[in-house]
Structures are given as C-alpha cells and as structure tokens.
Design a protein around this motif. Structure first.
Motif, PDB file in Angstrom:
ATOM      1  N   UNK A  23      -8.551  -9.944   3.013  1.00 54.48           N
ATOM      2  CA  UNK A  23      -9.682  -9.039   2.785  1.00 54.48           C
ATOM      3  C   UNK A  23      -9.244  -7.708   2.174  1.00 54.48           C
ATOM      4  N   UNK A  24      -8.063  -7.702   1.549  1.00 52.80           N
ATOM      5  CA  UNK A  24      -7.510  -6.482   0.968  1.00 52.80           C
ATOM      6  C   UNK A  24      -7.533  -6.557  -0.560  1.00 52.80           C
ATOM      7  N   UNK A  25      -7.937  -5.470  -1.202  1.00 52.64           N
ATOM      8  CA  UNK A  25      -7.894  -5.350  -2.664  1.00 52.64           C
ATOM      9  C   UNK A  25      -6.676  -4.521  -3.014  1.00 52.64           C
ATOM     10  N   UNK A  26      -5.871  -5.018  -3.954  1.00 57.59           N
ATOM     11  CA  UNK A  26      -4.633  -4.349  -4.347  1.00 57.59           C
ATOM     12  C   UNK A  26      -4.720  -3.987  -5.830  1.00 57.59           C
ATOM     13  N   UNK A  27      -4.443  -2.733  -6.151  1.00 60.52           N
ATOM     14  CA  UNK A  27      -4.383  -2.272  -7.535  1.00 60.52           C
ATOM     15  C   UNK A  27      -2.920  -2.056  -7.895  1.00 60.52           C
ATOM     16  N   UNK A  28      -2.519  -2.508  -9.087  1.00 56.51           N
ATOM     17  CA  UNK A  28      -1.137  -2.354  -9.529  1.00 56.51           C
ATOM     18  C   UNK A  28      -1.146  -1.987 -11.004  1.00 56.51           C
ATOM     19  N   UNK A  29      -0.265  -1.046 -11.390  1.00 58.93           N
ATOM     20  CA  UNK A  29      -0.157  -0.707 -12.807  1.00 58.93           C
ATOM     21  C   UNK A  29       0.197  -1.968 -13.575  1.00 58.93           C
ATOM     22  N   UNK A  30      -0.525  -2.200 -14.658  1.00 57.42           N
ATOM     23  CA  UNK A  30      -0.275  -3.386 -15.468  1.00 57.42           C
ATOM     24  C   UNK A  30       0.904  -3.126 -16.384  1.00 57.42           C
TER      25      UNK A  30
ATOM     26  N   UNK B 169       0.947  -1.325   5.364  1.00 58.69           N
ATOM     27  CA  UNK B 169       0.090  -0.634   4.417  1.00 58.69           C
ATOM     28  C   UNK B 169      -0.135   0.776   4.947  1.00 58.69           C
ATOM     29  N   UNK B 170      -0.025   1.763   4.049  1.00 57.18           N
ATOM     30  CA  UNK B 170      -0.172   3.160   4.438  1.00 57.18           C
ATOM     31  C   UNK B 170      -1.551   3.684   4.056  1.00 57.18           C
ATOM     32  N   UNK B 171      -2.223   4.325   4.998  1.00 54.44           N
ATOM     33  CA  UNK B 171      -3.530   4.928   4.720  1.00 54.44           C
ATOM     34  C   UNK B 171      -3.322   6.260   4.013  1.00 54.44           C
ATOM     35  N   UNK B 172      -4.159   6.551   3.015  1.00 54.35           N
ATOM     36  CA  UNK B 172      -4.051   7.795   2.261  1.00 54.35           C
ATOM     37  C   UNK B 172      -5.005   8.857   2.797  1.00 54.35           C
ATOM     38  N   UNK B 173      -5.983   8.456   3.591  1.00 52.98           N
ATOM     39  CA  UNK B 173      -6.900   9.407   4.212  1.00 52.98           C
ATOM     40  C   UNK B 173      -8.054   9.852   3.331  1.00 52.98           C
ATOM     41  N   UNK B 174      -8.347   9.084   2.292  1.00 58.41           N
ATOM     42  CA  UNK B 174      -9.446   9.429   1.389  1.00 58.41           C
ATOM     43  C   UNK B 174     -10.434   8.279   1.363  1.00 58.41           C
ATOM     44  N   UNK B 175     -11.706   8.600   1.430  1.00 59.08           N
ATOM     45  CA  UNK B 175     -12.754   7.584   1.352  1.00 59.08           C
ATOM     46  C   UNK B 175     -13.581   7.868   0.104  1.00 59.08           C
ATOM     47  N   UNK B 176     -13.840   6.848  -0.678  1.00 65.21           N
ATOM     48  CA  UNK B 176     -14.628   6.985  -1.898  1.00 65.21           C
ATOM     49  C   UNK B 176     -15.791   6.006  -1.870  1.00 65.21           C
ATOM     50  N   UNK B 177     -16.928   6.413  -2.421  1.00 66.17           N
ATOM     51  CA  UNK B 177     -18.078   5.528  -2.555  1.00 66.17           C
ATOM     52  C   UNK B 177     -17.975   4.751  -3.855  1.00 66.17           C
ATOM     53  N   UNK B 178     -18.485   3.546  -3.840  1.00 65.10           N
ATOM     54  CA  UNK B 178     -18.584   2.736  -5.048  1.00 65.10           C
ATOM     55  C   UNK B 178     -19.898   3.112  -5.718  1.00 65.10           C
ATOM     56  N   UNK B 179     -19.853   3.417  -7.046  1.00 64.46           N
ATOM     57  CA  UNK B 179     -21.089   3.789  -7.726  1.00 64.46           C
ATOM     58  C   UNK B 179     -21.875   2.548  -8.132  1.00 64.46           C
ATOM     59  N   UNK B 180     -23.010   2.761  -8.809  1.00 61.63           N
ATOM     60  CA  UNK B 180     -23.909   1.652  -9.148  1.00 61.63           C
ATOM     61  C   UNK B 180     -23.293   0.658 -10.126  1.00 61.63           C
TER      62      UNK B 180
END
Length: 82
Positions: free
Chosen positions: A41-48, A1-12
């Motif tokens: 413990x990994x979440x994976x997003x894939x184009x549907x 798995x490759x790290x992209x170097x960006x951290x994002x917060x989850x909103x409410x």
C-alpha cells in the motif's frame, strides 16, 4: 521508511507538491522525470535515470529519435561499418 513530517493534499488533477526541502535533498529539478512504483500500500517515487537502449549505460547519453544512446555505443556501432 522515514517520515518527513509533511502532509499534502491531492488536487483535482491528482497532483501533489513535493516540498522544496525534499527536492533539494534528492536533487530533483524542474522538468526532471520521476518513476512511480508501488509496494503493497506504499507509493514510491524515484528519480528516473535515462539509460542507453543497447547497453544500459547512463553516462554521455545523446538522444536519437526519442531513444538514448551513449557516445561509447555510437563509437562501437561505427566500427561495425568499417
């Protein structure tokens, strides 16, 4: 798995923003669907990818009553009526 170097917060509401660079890299456009998978413990997003409900084909799809059907399948089904 490759790290992209960006951290994002989850909103409410549980949302995160995908960086524009990632969206461009993977061809993700406004309104498109993403599938969500987990692996450990990994979440994976894939184009549907929409598929023909009968054959699984992904080319030349039309929608009928909320279902995707390929033009090829429609041609095959109309042959059954002859």
């Amino acid at each position: 798995m490759k790290a992209y170097g960006v951290i994002r917060k989850v909103d409410e509401l549980g949302r995160i923003v995908l960086p524009a660079g990632l969206r461009r890299k993977f061809g993700i456009h406004v309104g498109e669907c993403l599938e969500i998978f987990t692996e450990g413990d990994t979440i994976i997003l894939k184009k549907y990818e929409f598929n023909d409900v009968f054959t699984g084909e992904t080319d030349d799809l039309v929608e009928y009553k909320g279902k995707k059907i390929s033009k090829n399948t429609i041609r095959e089904l109309t042959k059954l009526l002859d």
